[in-house]
Design an enzyme around this catalytic site. Structure first.
Site, PDB file in Angstrom:
ATOM      1  N   HIS A 254      -7.046   5.190  -8.523  1.00 22.22           N
ATOM      2  CA  HIS A 254      -7.292   5.047  -7.298  1.00 22.22           C
ATOM      3  C   HIS A 254      -6.116   4.934  -6.516  1.00 22.22           C
ATOM      4  O   HIS A 254      -5.045   3.684  -6.275  1.00 22.22           O
ATOM      5  CB  HIS A 254      -8.619   4.122  -6.885  1.00 22.22           C
ATOM      6  CG  HIS A 254      -9.428   5.141  -5.917  1.00 22.22           C
ATOM      7  ND1 HIS A 254      -8.587   5.213  -4.368  1.00 22.22           N
ATOM      8  CD2 HIS A 254     -10.374   6.126  -5.359  1.00 22.22           C
ATOM      9  CE1 HIS A 254      -9.837   4.973  -3.646  1.00 22.22           C
ATOM     10  NE2 HIS A 254     -10.749   6.429  -4.223  1.00 22.22           N
ATOM     11  N   HIS A 255      -6.078   6.159  -5.386  1.00 22.39           N
ATOM     12  CA  HIS A 255      -5.314   6.427  -4.397  1.00 22.39           C
ATOM     13  C   HIS A 255      -5.192   5.018  -3.450  1.00 22.39           C
ATOM     14  O   HIS A 255      -4.345   4.124  -2.580  1.00 22.39           O
ATOM     15  CB  HIS A 255      -5.096   7.052  -3.821  1.00 22.39           C
ATOM     16  CG  HIS A 255      -3.676   7.240  -2.473  1.00 22.39           C
ATOM     17  ND1 HIS A 255      -2.925   6.448  -2.388  1.00 22.39           N
ATOM     18  CD2 HIS A 255      -3.503   8.703  -2.658  1.00 22.39           C
ATOM     19  CE1 HIS A 255      -1.977   6.875  -1.736  1.00 22.39           C
ATOM     20  NE2 HIS A 255      -2.375   8.328  -1.848  1.00 22.39           N
ATOM     21  N   ALA A 256      -6.209   4.030  -3.495  1.00 28.18           N
ATOM     22  CA  ALA A 256      -6.918   2.894  -2.684  1.00 28.18           C
ATOM     23  C   ALA A 256      -5.556   1.533  -3.491  1.00 28.18           C
ATOM     24  O   ALA A 256      -5.839   0.648  -2.527  1.00 28.18           O
ATOM     25  CB  ALA A 256      -8.266   2.545  -2.749  1.00 28.18           C
TER      26      ALA A 256
END
Lengths: 454, 454
Positions: free
Chosen positions: A142-144
Site C-alpha cells: 500500500h502506498h501508505a
C-alpha cells in the site's frame, strides 16, 4: 508491541482517504527469476513453506491500521500481534501455456483487488508455471506504507549481488543488519530527495498552492495546455498491466546521437506508443499530449542521484515523424528544466511532492479536471546496474505496477536494471482496451528512433 | 439495451447497501469435474477460449449497476453495452502439488475479493492443475443478482443429465430454450417458495417486525437464548473456505435409525464438528449453540419441495455424547416446526425472508448484537439426484460458498447431489483460524453417529 497506536501521518492518510474500490492505492512489482543452473523450480512449494516459516517480520510489514475510540476516530498504525503469513504470502500458478501473456493477466487481476485494511498492507505472490522454467514474484504494497520507488528499492535491497549467496532473506523478514543498509530507514522509506518530497506534502495546504503555482509556471513554457483525452476520465477498479524490456544500450545510443537524455528517449518511446495506440482507438487529440515526469536536475544524467525535480513535458504526439518527436521532447524537457532551476528548492520539492502523490493534484485541480494539467505520468526510475540474485536465482527483470487514479487512467513507469530498461504500463482495464498493444508500439517507437538517428 | 435504467428493487438494494470491503455480499459455488474417459483436460485453454467466444450473454449476466442524475442518485440496473468477457471469465491454475488443499486455498482467496460494481456482478474461474486430473469451476455471483440457492440451481440447470451431450452452453450464455426450463424465470430467480420469501423482504419494515416477532416466538420454545460465542463478532474481509462430501446413504441410515430427518443429521454433524472446533480453541460456550436453519414443512422429508420455513434449533453442543446430541437436535427441530405451523404463512414467509437475508436480521438486532439471536446459519439445500455432465465431463461435486456477515462469522451450507451430501463452510479467516479442521470434525461426527445408532 507498543501499547499506544501511533497516528497515521497526514502523508500516509492522504493515500488512505481517497482509496475506493475503483481506485486502490497500492503499488506493485513483478520480478522474474531464472533458477540456478541444474535446479528445478517448477514447484515453488519449498520456497513457499520457507517463506511461511519466517521467524521475525520487519516492523514495516507488521504494522496495520486501526481506528477507534483510543485514536479519536483517526487512522493510526498498530502492530498486528496475530500476523497470519499465510494471508500475506501466496502460492500461485499460471494456467497453460504459461507465457508472459498469462503472467501479465494474473498480475493484472492481483493488482486490481484491494488490500485488507484489517491486516498489514502487503501481499507477496510466488508464481510458478512459466513455460520457460522461470518463476515470478508479484509484490503489492500500500502506498501508505511505501511509495513505488521506495518499494522497488526495498525489493532490490533484499537481493544479493552474489550468485553463490544462499539464505537470502524474504523482503519482509527482519534483518539484524538493516542499519548498515544505506538509504532504507527504519520505516522502509528511502532517505534523501524523494523522502523529502513526500514530507513536503505534510506541510499542508500551503504547499498545495505552491504545487499549483509551480505547475502553472511550467504550463507557461509549454506551447499549450494538456488536451482532453481518454486518459483523463473517471476510472473503474479493474486493471490491465503490460510490461516488457529493452536493451539499455539501444536507448543510450539513440540518446547520444540525438544529444538527448535517456529520459528523453523514454518519453519519446512512450509518445510513439501513445500515438499509435490512440490512433488505433480513433482518439488521438489534435494537440500534443503532456506528460508529467520526474527529472534529475544534474547535468550529467547520472543515474545515481535521486530525481528531485518534476516537469511537464510536451510529448509531440501530434507529430508523425519519430525524429521530430524526439527533438520536440528534448527541447520541451530542456525548457522545463531550465525554468525549474529558476524556482526555489521548496517549489521544486513541492512539485515533486505533487508527482509522488497524484491525488494531491486531483485535490488541486478537481477530479477529473475539465482541462487536465497533464495527460499522464511517465516515470523513469534508475535501478541497479549489476545482476541481482535470490538464493542463486538470477533476477531477470523487475517491472513496476503503479496507481491509476480518477482522471489519470494510465501510468507508465520504467526502471533500469543490469543492461535493460523495463517498462510497466498500468491502466484502467475498462477505459483502456488492449493496453498490451502499447508494448508493440514501444518496440516500434525504439526501432523508428534507431532508424531516424542511424 | 433499454433506454432507461430500471431501479434496483429494495431487496437487491438490501444486499448492496451493507456491502463493505469486510463484508462482500456475493455467493459462490465450487464445482469439481472429471473429464470424459480418454480425454486430457490438464489444459483448459480450449474451454477458456470457447467461453470467451460466447456470442450471446443471458440478460442476468449483462446487467450492471448504475447511479447518477438520471436515476435520482438511486442504484439502478442497466445493460453493460461493452461487456468484457475476459474480465468475467478467468483461467487459473493450482500451484503444485495441486491437492484439494490448494484448491480450497485458491477459492478462499477468490471468494474474499469484491466484485467490480462497474460491471455485471459475476465471475467464473476455470481452474486446472489438480493432481488427480480433474478440473474445477469456481463461480461468484452477487447476492443482488441471485441468492445462493438460485445460484446453485442456475449452475445445475446449465448442465446435462446426458454424458454424451456436447455443446453444453456456458451458464452465462443466453439460451433460446430457457422458457422450457421450469423454475428459472427471466431474471434467473427460482420461482415458488424461496422467491416469495425474498419478495417478502420488499414489504419493508412491517415484515422486519414480523421476523423479529416470529424469532422471539421461536426463542420461546428454546431452552434458552443463543450464547455469546466467537462466531458472533465483527468480521474482516478475508475468507477461509472448506468443503468435503459424504455419502448420503450413510446420513440417511443414521436418520432412519434415530427417527430423525436428514436435516437433523446434518445439524447434528455440524454440532459435533462445532463442539470439537470450539473446544480446540478453548471457546465452547457453556450453553448450547443455536442455529438458524430452513426446513421443509412437509412431513415426508421430500427433497422436491422448497424449504419454506426457517427455524431456530438448539444444537446440543453442550452435550458430550453423539447420540444425545442428535436426539436433542431432533426434539428441538420438532418443537420448532410445530410452533412454526402455528404461525401465519406470512409470518413463516417473513422468517424465511430473514433467513435468506442475514443482514435484515442485523438490521433488526444490531450488528453484532450483545446476545445473538442465533449463532450461525446452517442450510441444507436439496440438489439434483442424478449425475450431471458438462460436455461429457462428469460433475463430481458442487460445494456452496456463502456470506459471513458482521456478527455471523461462519456459514455452513450443504447440498445433496447424486449419492453425496456436500458441505461448504465459509468463514472469516481472521476470526476462525484453521477452519478446515472442522472437516475432520464433520467426519468424526458422522462416524460417531453411525456407532451410536448401529
Amino acid at each position: 508491541m507498543s501499547l499506544l497506536p501511533s497516528l497515521v501521518s497526514p502523508t500516509d492518510g492522504a493515500f488512505l482517504l481517497p482509496e475506493t474500490r475503483d481506485q486502490p492505492m497500492h503499488v506493485g512489482s513483478l520480478q522474474l527469476f531464472s533458477p540456478p543452473p541444474g535446479s528445478d523450480v517448477h514447484d515453488l512449494s519449498e520456497i513457499y513453506l520457507a517463506a511461511l516459516g519466517t521467524a521475525e517480520i520487519a516492523p514495516l510489514f507488521r504494522k496495520r491500521l486501526t481506528r477507534g475510540v483510543t485514536t479519536l476516530g483517526q487512522w493510526a498504525w498498530e502492530e498486528d500481534a496475530g500476523i497470519d503469513l499465510e494471508h500475506h504470502v501466496r502460492h500461485s500458478s499460471l494456467p497453460k501455456p504459461g507465457r508472459m501473456r498469462e503472467l501479465l493477466a494474473l498480475c493484472s487481476r492481483l493488482h486490481s483487488t484491494l488490500l485488507d485494511r484489517q491486516r498489514p498492507l502487503w501481499e507477496m505472490h510466488l508464481i510458478e508455471g512459466l513455460e520457460d522454467g522461470r518463476f515470478a514474484v508479484y509484490t503489492k504494497i500500500h502506498h501508505a506504507l511505501l511509495d513505488g520507488v521506495s518499494g522497488l528499492r526495498l525489493l532490490e535491497r533484499s537481493l544479493s549481488t552474489d550468485p553463490d549467496a544462499r539464505d537470502t532473506p524474504m523482503p519482509f523478514a527482519a534483518r539484524p543488519d538493516k542499519r548498515r543498509r544505506k538509504g532504507i530507514s527504519a520505516n522502509g522509506l528511502v532517505s534523501g530527495g524523494l523522502h523529502a518530497a513526500i514530507d513536503a506534502v505534510t506541510l499542508g495546504p500551503k504547499v498545495l498552492g505552491l504545487v499549483e503555482q509551480g505547475l502553472r509556471h511550467e504550463g507557461a513554457v509549454l506551447p499549450g495546455q494538456a488536451p482532453r483525452s481518454i486518459l483523463n476520465v473517471p476510472i473503474t477498479g479493474s486493471r490491465r498491466f503490460a510490461g516488457d524490456a529493452w536493451e539499455l544500450d539501444r536507448v543510450r545510443t539513440v540518446a547520444k546521437k540525438a544529444e538527448a537524455t535517456i529520459n528523453d528517449v523514454v518519453l519519446a518511446m512512450s509518445a510513439g506508443a501513445l500515438r499509435d495506440y490512440l490512433i488505433g482507438l480513433d482518439a488521438l487529440p489534435d494537440d500534443s499530449l503532456v506528460a508529467m515526469t520526474p527529472v534529475s536536475l544534474r547535468t550529467d544524467d547520472s543515474a545515481e542521484g535521486n530525481a528531485v525535480g518534476a516537469i511537464l513535458c510536451s510529448l509531440g504526439t501530434h507529430l508523425d515523424d519519430a525524429e521530430a518527436r524526439l527533438l520536440h521532447v528534448r527541447d520541451s524537457t530542456r525548457h522545463a528544466k531550465a525554468s525549474l532551476k529558476g524556482l526555489s528548492q521548496l517549489q521544486v520539492t513541492a512539485i515533486s511532492a505533487g508527482l509522488m502523490s497524484p491525488l494531491v493534484l486531483n485535490t488541486v485541480f478537481g477530479v477529473p479536471p475539465v482541462r487536465p494539467p497533464f495527460n499522464l505520468i511517465i516515470s523513469n526510475v534508475p535501478g541497479p546496474r549489476k545482476p541481482l540474485y535470490w538464493n542463486g536465482a538470477r533476477l531477470d527483470g523487475m517491472y513496476p505496477l503503479s496507481i491509476p487514479t480518477a482522471g489519470q487512467a494510465l501510468n507508465i513507469t520504467c526502471t533500469s536494471y543490469d543492461t535493460q530498461l523495463q517498462f510497466g504500463l498500468t491502466g484502467c482495464r475498462r477505459t483502456l482496451p488492449h493496453l498490451q498493444s502499447m508494448l508493440v508500439g514501444l518496440d516500434a517507437a525504439l526501432t523508428g528512433l534507431e532508424k531516424a538517428f542511424a
